[in-house]
Design an enzyme around this catalytic site. Structure first.
Site, PDB file in Angstrom:
ATOM      1  N   ASP A 204       0.954  -1.034  -0.156  1.00  0.00           N
ATOM      2  CA  ASP A 204       0.013  -0.063  -0.110  1.00  0.00           C
ATOM      3  C   ASP A 204       0.942   1.379  -0.042  1.00  0.00           C
ATOM      4  O   ASP A 204       1.665   1.286   0.938  1.00  0.00           O
ATOM      5  CB  ASP A 204      -0.806   0.019   1.069  1.00  0.00           C
TER       6      ASP A 204
ATOM      7  N   SER B 146      -6.803   4.171  -1.342  1.00  0.00           N
ATOM      8  CA  SER B 146      -6.808   2.708  -1.314  1.00  0.00           C
ATOM      9  C   SER B 146      -8.005   2.057  -1.799  1.00  0.00           C
ATOM     10  O   SER B 146      -8.003   0.918  -2.314  1.00  0.00           O
ATOM     11  CB  SER B 146      -6.387   2.278   0.219  1.00  0.00           C
TER      12      SER B 146
ATOM     13  N   PHE C  58      -5.219 -10.019  15.421  1.00  0.00           N
ATOM     14  CA  PHE C  58      -4.076  -9.959  16.363  1.00  0.00           C
ATOM     15  C   PHE C  58      -3.878  -8.756  17.131  1.00  0.00           C
ATOM     16  O   PHE C  58      -3.193  -8.600  17.983  1.00  0.00           O
ATOM     17  CB  PHE C  58      -2.792 -10.478  15.629  1.00  0.00           C
TER      18      PHE C  58
ATOM     19  N   GLU D 218      -1.429  -7.755   2.039  1.00  0.00           N
ATOM     20  CA  GLU D 218      -0.885  -6.355   1.935  1.00  0.00           C
ATOM     21  C   GLU D 218       0.219  -5.997   3.034  1.00  0.00           C
ATOM     22  O   GLU D 218       0.128  -6.298   4.151  1.00  0.00           O
ATOM     23  CB  GLU D 218      -2.418  -5.562   2.250  1.00  0.00           C
TER      24      GLU D 218
ATOM     25  N   ASP E  50       2.179   2.454   3.448  1.00  0.00           N
ATOM     26  CA  ASP E  50       1.429   3.726   3.239  1.00  0.00           C
ATOM     27  C   ASP E  50       1.257   4.600   4.538  1.00  0.00           C
ATOM     28  O   ASP E  50       1.361   5.775   4.515  1.00  0.00           O
ATOM     29  CB  ASP E  50      -0.155   3.500   2.731  1.00  0.00           C
TER      30      ASP E  50
ATOM     31  N   HIS F 223       2.090   8.588   5.388  1.00  0.00           N
ATOM     32  CA  HIS F 223       1.283   9.561   5.783  1.00  0.00           C
ATOM     33  C   HIS F 223       1.868  10.163   6.839  1.00  0.00           C
ATOM     34  O   HIS F 223       1.697  11.378   7.186  1.00  0.00           O
ATOM     35  CB  HIS F 223       0.055   8.730   6.135  1.00  0.00           C
TER      36      HIS F 223
ATOM     37  N   ASP G  69      -1.186   0.134  -4.714  1.00  0.00           N
ATOM     38  CA  ASP G  69      -2.290   0.967  -5.051  1.00  0.00           C
ATOM     39  C   ASP G  69      -2.246   2.148  -5.748  1.00  0.00           C
ATOM     40  O   ASP G  69      -3.070   2.774  -6.353  1.00  0.00           O
ATOM     41  CB  ASP G  69      -3.544   0.577  -4.070  1.00  0.00           C
ATOM     42  N   HIS G  70      -1.227   2.945  -4.990  1.00  0.00           N
ATOM     43  CA  HIS G  70      -1.130   4.132  -5.418  1.00  0.00           C
ATOM     44  C   HIS G  70       0.518   4.593  -5.018  1.00  0.00           C
ATOM     45  O   HIS G  70       0.993   3.708  -4.137  1.00  0.00           O
ATOM     46  CB  HIS G  70      -1.934   5.231  -4.843  1.00  0.00           C
TER      47      HIS G  70
ATOM     48  N   HIS H  49      -1.334  11.264  -0.989  1.00  0.00           N
ATOM     49  CA  HIS H  49      -0.969  10.189  -2.046  1.00  0.00           C
ATOM     50  C   HIS H  49      -0.443  10.917  -3.128  1.00  0.00           C
ATOM     51  O   HIS H  49      -0.757  12.157  -3.236  1.00  0.00           O
ATOM     52  CB  HIS H  49      -1.948   9.333  -2.341  1.00  0.00           C
TER      53      HIS H  49
END
Length: 514
Positions: free
Chosen positions: A64, A114, A282, A326, A331, A335, A372-373, A452
């Site tokens: 991601d 996403s 988890f 994933e 990602d 951020h 995804d980006h 993004h």
């Protein structure tokens, strides 16, 4: 002209026999080694024979936010952690036989989120940001637009044809990317009923956790592992469900014999040998970052441990399986504008891919690795070879000084928490601890969460039909290759075109779901 300094700092991975001497003879040896390495690479490529068979299994690895700059910085960081030359190092997925670039724009924006990104990859249909598993006819946060606009995911298609299917993630299993395997919702943040407005609940829309558990027997995922336990449990069990339901208990009842619900790595390792269905939650929310594992990660499996366990369970289905893995916190690190977290998660993602590749046979298993980006991470300056990727930029051996008289780092972000906050002064990174796990790289524009980016991302593949992933492709095309590799027939008629972003309308087509 050959620059002795550049050629002397030669890769210990690609050219292990060469030392890091800075002499003319070493420069000549380095040049020879580069040339011979190129010859060897050419020979390997010539020897590649496209696999045109069908895939019994398809594994999609989704990093991601893992743009090209993240891959590059990640490979350097990985090499430097190993004590080898980072620049010529390769992450596990970079060694796969085929690669392409994927155009990631969504149905309504130049830069995707996403939700729309995974919908394109999992269904072959581009949609609007915020939306999962629905066509572009649906409108974000509008429950009523879900009806008639659902799109079958590759996981659902696999299940409907007797295969197993699963999802593994480092985020909540109800987060946008993992939800893209099984959910159909007008708003990605409707992860639990406590996240939904009353109007949407009254209109009959289901939260994402309910959709996972209440899916029909022939479509429900066999393996789901990650975080997000709070969306499945009521308040009295430390959850956030407003309806008082325990969806973990409902999942166990629905799956019946041969199913296991686990909440720790020890429990995961102890599941019975005949287990065919696993729900592993988890953590209440996302799993911890790898850099926090020593403190926060006790009892939490690594992405590699979850992925390999998923393969073991899914492989018990003689018809094969689909698995989505994933690396979701790549990602999240970006951020935060925190390159160390981003790169650490990228390295862990690569480790998970390596572990899975060691277990599967590429003769019958298609492996696709993509993002995804992208994110606004940039690598700039002219730092010397083998300089710490998290360190200072250079000027071909000299310190790099910006116009304000201060140094700058090799890695920076376009936007993010490290941007200016209203004054004209900039901190001097030469006076800061750049290796601190909470260091925010400087950014051009200050945002609480970095935005993004919209450039193309990489696609890496091997196995049956992987040769079809080459050139520059649409993100939604990746689905077509995976579907084709499975041998799933295309529809007799093409799906109706989605309406323009300016004038959304509801249309019916072959991929309509309720």
């Amino acid at each position: 002209m050959i620059r002795p300094l550049v050629l002397a700092l030669v890769a210990s991975v690609a050219f292990p026999a060469l030392a890091f001497a800075q002499t003319p003879n070493a420069a000549v040896s380095a040049a020879d080694a580069y040339y011979k390495a190129g010859e060897a690479a050419l020979a390997r490529q010539i020897a590649v024979v496209p696999n045109t068979g069908k895939a019994k299994n398809v594994i999609l690895f989704l990093g991601d936010g893992m743009g090209i700059s993240t891959v590059t910085a990640g490979r350097i960081y990985d090499g430097q952690l190993k004590g080898v030359d980072g620049e010529s190092n390769s992450l596990a997925f970079e060694k796969l036989s085929y690669s392409a670039l994927s155009k990631t724009y969504s149905h309504d924006t130049q830069v995707t989120d996403s939700a729309a990104g995974i919908t394109a990859i999992m269904t072959g249909v581009k949609t609007r940001n915020k939306i999962i598993g629905l066509t572009g006819a649906a409108i974000g946060e509008k429950c009523e637009t879900e009806k008639g606009n659902g799109v079958d995911t590759l996981a659902e298609l696999a299940k409907a044809r007797g295969k197993a299917a699963g999802v593994v993630t480092t985020t909540r299993v109800t987060h946008a990317t993992p939800a893209g395997a099984y959910a159909h919702t007008a708003y990605r943040d409707w992860e639990g009923d406590g996240d939904m407005p009353v109007e949407a609940l009254q209109a009959g829309c289901k939260d994402i956790a309910r959709q996972l558990v209440e899916a029909p027997d022939n479509l429900r995922l066999d393996v789901v592992m990650g975080g997000g336990r709070s969306r499945f449990l009521p308040d009295d069990k430390d959850g956030k469900r407003a309806d008082g339901r325990d969806l973990t208990a409902e999942w166990l009842k629905a799956e019946g014999p041969g199913s296991s619900y686990v909440t720790s790595v020890d429990q995961l390792k102890a599941i019975p040998a005949d287990t065919r269905h696993v729900l592993g939650l988890f953590a209440p929310e996302h799993l911890p970052y790898e850099v926090e594992r020593a403190v926060l990660g006790q009892g939490v499996p690594t992405l590699a441990e979850m992925a390999t366990s998923a393969v073991d369970v899914l492989s018990k289905n003689p018809n094969g399986y689909f698995l989505l893995v994933e690396g979701g916190k790549i990602d999240m690190g970006s951020h935060l504008g925190n390159a160390k977290r981003t790169l650490s998660e990228t390295v862990e993602f690569s480790k998970a891919i390596a572990a899975v590749l060691a277990k599967v046979d590429l003769k019958d298993t298609l492996v696709v690795v993509t993002a995804d980006h992208s994110h606004g991470l940039v690598i700039s300056g002219y730092a010397a070879r083998n300089s710490p990727i998290l360190g200072m930029a250079g000027n071909e051996g000299d310190p790099a000084i910006a116009g304000d008289g201060k140094a700058y780092t090799t890695l920076m972000f376009a936007t993010g928490p490290g941007g200016p906050t209203g004054n004209d002064t900039r901190n001097d990174p030469a006076k800061e601890d750049l290796d601190d796990v909470d260091y925010h790289q400087q950014a051009t524009v200050n945002l609480g969460s970095a935005a993004h980016a919209g450039e193309d991302v990489g696609v890496f593949a091997d196995g049956p039909q992987a040769f079809l992933l080459r050139g520059v492709v649409e993100e939604s095309y990746i689905f077509q290759v995976m579907r084709h590799a499975f041998g799933f027939d295309a529809p007799a008629t093409a799906p109706a075109a989605a309406p323009s972003a300016e004038a959304p309308k509801t249309k019916k087509s072959w991929f309509k779901r309720g």
